[in-house]
Write a protein that holds these residues in place. Structure first.
Motif, PDB file in Angstrom:
ATOM      1  N   LEU A  55      -2.065  15.939  35.727  1.00  0.00           N
ATOM      2  CA  LEU A  55      -2.492  14.545  35.801  1.00  0.00           C
ATOM      3  C   LEU A  55      -3.914  14.439  36.353  1.00  0.00           C
ATOM      4  O   LEU A  55      -4.739  13.667  35.838  1.00  0.00           O
ATOM      5  N   ALA A  56      -4.212  15.220  37.387  1.00  0.00           N
ATOM      6  CA  ALA A  56      -5.559  15.204  37.954  1.00  0.00           C
ATOM      7  C   ALA A  56      -6.587  15.669  36.925  1.00  0.00           C
ATOM      8  O   ALA A  56      -7.693  15.113  36.830  1.00  0.00           O
ATOM      9  N   ALA A  57      -6.226  16.679  36.146  1.00  0.00           N
ATOM     10  CA  ALA A  57      -7.135  17.184  35.120  1.00  0.00           C
ATOM     11  C   ALA A  57      -7.376  16.121  34.051  1.00  0.00           C
ATOM     12  O   ALA A  57      -8.515  15.927  33.595  1.00  0.00           O
ATOM     13  N   TYR A  58      -6.313  15.437  33.654  1.00  0.00           N
ATOM     14  CA  TYR A  58      -6.468  14.384  32.653  1.00  0.00           C
ATOM     15  C   TYR A  58      -7.354  13.257  33.162  1.00  0.00           C
ATOM     16  O   TYR A  58      -8.244  12.777  32.441  1.00  0.00           O
ATOM     17  N   GLU A  59      -7.121  12.815  34.395  1.00  0.00           N
ATOM     18  CA  GLU A  59      -7.912  11.726  34.954  1.00  0.00           C
ATOM     19  C   GLU A  59      -9.389  12.112  35.030  1.00  0.00           C
ATOM     20  O   GLU A  59     -10.281  11.279  34.795  1.00  0.00           O
ATOM     21  N   LEU A 128      -1.174  20.963  31.784  1.00  0.00           N
ATOM     22  CA  LEU A 128      -2.630  20.924  31.945  1.00  0.00           C
ATOM     23  C   LEU A 128      -3.321  21.599  30.762  1.00  0.00           C
ATOM     24  O   LEU A 128      -4.294  21.072  30.213  1.00  0.00           O
ATOM     25  N   THR A 129      -2.798  22.748  30.381  1.00  0.00           N
ATOM     26  CA  THR A 129      -3.374  23.486  29.256  1.00  0.00           C
ATOM     27  C   THR A 129      -3.301  22.683  27.969  1.00  0.00           C
ATOM     28  O   THR A 129      -4.274  22.586  27.209  1.00  0.00           O
ATOM     29  N   VAL A 130      -2.155  22.089  27.712  1.00  0.00           N
ATOM     30  CA  VAL A 130      -1.943  21.356  26.462  1.00  0.00           C
ATOM     31  C   VAL A 130      -2.818  20.112  26.391  1.00  0.00           C
ATOM     32  O   VAL A 130      -3.460  19.849  25.366  1.00  0.00           O
ATOM     33  N   ILE A 131      -2.893  19.341  27.480  1.00  0.00           N
ATOM     34  CA  ILE A 131      -3.664  18.099  27.410  1.00  0.00           C
ATOM     35  C   ILE A 131      -5.170  18.379  27.314  1.00  0.00           C
ATOM     36  O   ILE A 131      -5.885  17.720  26.541  1.00  0.00           O
ATOM     37  N   LEU A 132      -5.664  19.362  28.059  1.00  0.00           N
ATOM     38  CA  LEU A 132      -7.097  19.668  27.982  1.00  0.00           C
ATOM     39  C   LEU A 132      -7.454  20.296  26.634  1.00  0.00           C
ATOM     40  O   LEU A 132      -8.455  19.926  26.012  1.00  0.00           O
TER      41      LEU A 132
END
Length: 340
Positions: A55-59, A128-132
């Motif tokens: 979530l932090a990576a997405y934000e 995290l890997t998938v969303i980035l």
């Protein structure tokens, strides 16, 4: 899908919002650009609520000025210069939401992505890997469509290092997790084919973005070809739990011309990725649509089985143009069968 064979799933489901019932997503491209991004963002946040690093990576990514510029310039090149469908912010957010829906269904079914199977990380690292990887997969288009996968890897590196640095103080682990993200970007268009399940998720999520809203902008800009026209024939894509496999991708068309999108864009990304064993794919036409050329299509192995309106059944091989082009290059160079 089992061994590439897709089975029919009984019944249809009513449309739900992006943050609706567990395991189900409806991708509908008929609303303004800002609303699409907002709805996709809400779905992404809901899926990542229990995964703090992801979530932090997405934000961080969604407001990163470099990423925002990459998405805009990628869209400029693909739409304004090439007349292609959307490859910018909307595409990245929509495919990001789709990738998390697929990931959730796989994990719920007990499937371990490669990042977990290899012992590198846990579910949080996978999300995290998938969303980035999915949201950054097309940024290389701003340089050129040719080689955009490799360009994307180069452009993504500083963004990933900036976002992942505070989340992974251990450089050793951060580098390993990052490798899965870069692999997803590099292989999302099957050139080369994905080797990890994470990369397969990104590729299939990319392939689900085939509905009419994506083609409408290209059509309005004067790109009247099979890509934009066939995209207008696809009403919605639903990602939900399958009856026999973890993931069912259900495509609803208002005209059978939409089968081009299923055959040329989506099906190869199921067949030629590690997702092959976990996905059911089904395409149907609405009864109230235009003249019905065909009523149902099923993907069985590397062939489509089509049920025509007159009751006839036709079986045709999936036309994987990328794969054929690659094979032709190998044959012309005379290097078939040799490996180094």
């Amino acid at each position: 899908m089992q061994g590439g064979a897709v089975q029919d799933v009984e019944g249809r489901h009513s449309e739900l919002p992006a943050t609706g019932e567990h395991g189900k997503r409806v991708v509908e491209f008929t609303t303004p650009r800002a609303k699409l991004i907002e709805e996709a963002s809400l779905a992404i946040r809901a899926d990542l609520a229990e995964f703090p690093k992801a979530l932090a990576a997405y934000e961080a990514l969604r407001s990163d000025p470099e990423a925002l510029a990459h998405w805009d310039m990628s869209n400029y090149i693909t739409m304004r210069k090439l007349g292609y469908n959307d490859h910018g912010r909307v595409h990245s957010f929509i495919t990001g939401a789709a990738s998390l829906a697929i990931t959730e269904l796989l994990l719920d079914a007990g499937v371990k992505p490669d990042l977990m199977e290899s012992g590198v990380g846990d579910a949080d690292d996978v999300y995290l890997t998938v969303i980035l990887g999915t949201m950054l997969h097309d940024i290389g288009n701003q340089i050129h469509r040719v080689g955009h996968e490799a360009h994307g890897v180069t452009l993504a590196l500083p963004i990933l290092d900036r976002i992942m640095g505070p989340l992974y103080p251990d450089v050793f682990k951060r580098t390993k997790v990052r490798s899965f993200i870069l692999g997803s970007i590099n292989s999302h268009d099957l050139n080369p084919p994905p080797l990890t399940l994470e990369a397969g998720i990104t590729a299939v999520a990319d392939g689900t973005d085939i509905t009419k809203g994506r083609g409408r902008k290209a059509f309005s800009l004067g790109s009247v070809d099979i890509h934009s026209i066939s995209a207008l024939a696809v009403d919605e894509v639903v990602i939900e739990k399958g009856r026999t496999m973890p993931v069912l991708i259900n495509v609803t068309m208002n005209n059978s011309g939409g089968i081009f999108q299923v055959e040329e864009v989506l099906a190869p990304k199921v067949i030629r990725t590690p997702m092959r064993r976990y996905v059911e794919l089904r395409a149907t036409t609405r009864p109230e649509g235009d003249e019905q050329i065909l009523s149902r299509v099923r993907l069985e192995g590397d062939h489509f089985v089509m049920d025509l309106e007159d009751g006839e059944r036709v079986q045709v091989e999936v036309k994987d143009s990328q794969k054929k082009a690659q094979q032709a290059v190998v044959e012309n160079l005379g290097i078939g069968g040799q490996r180094s």
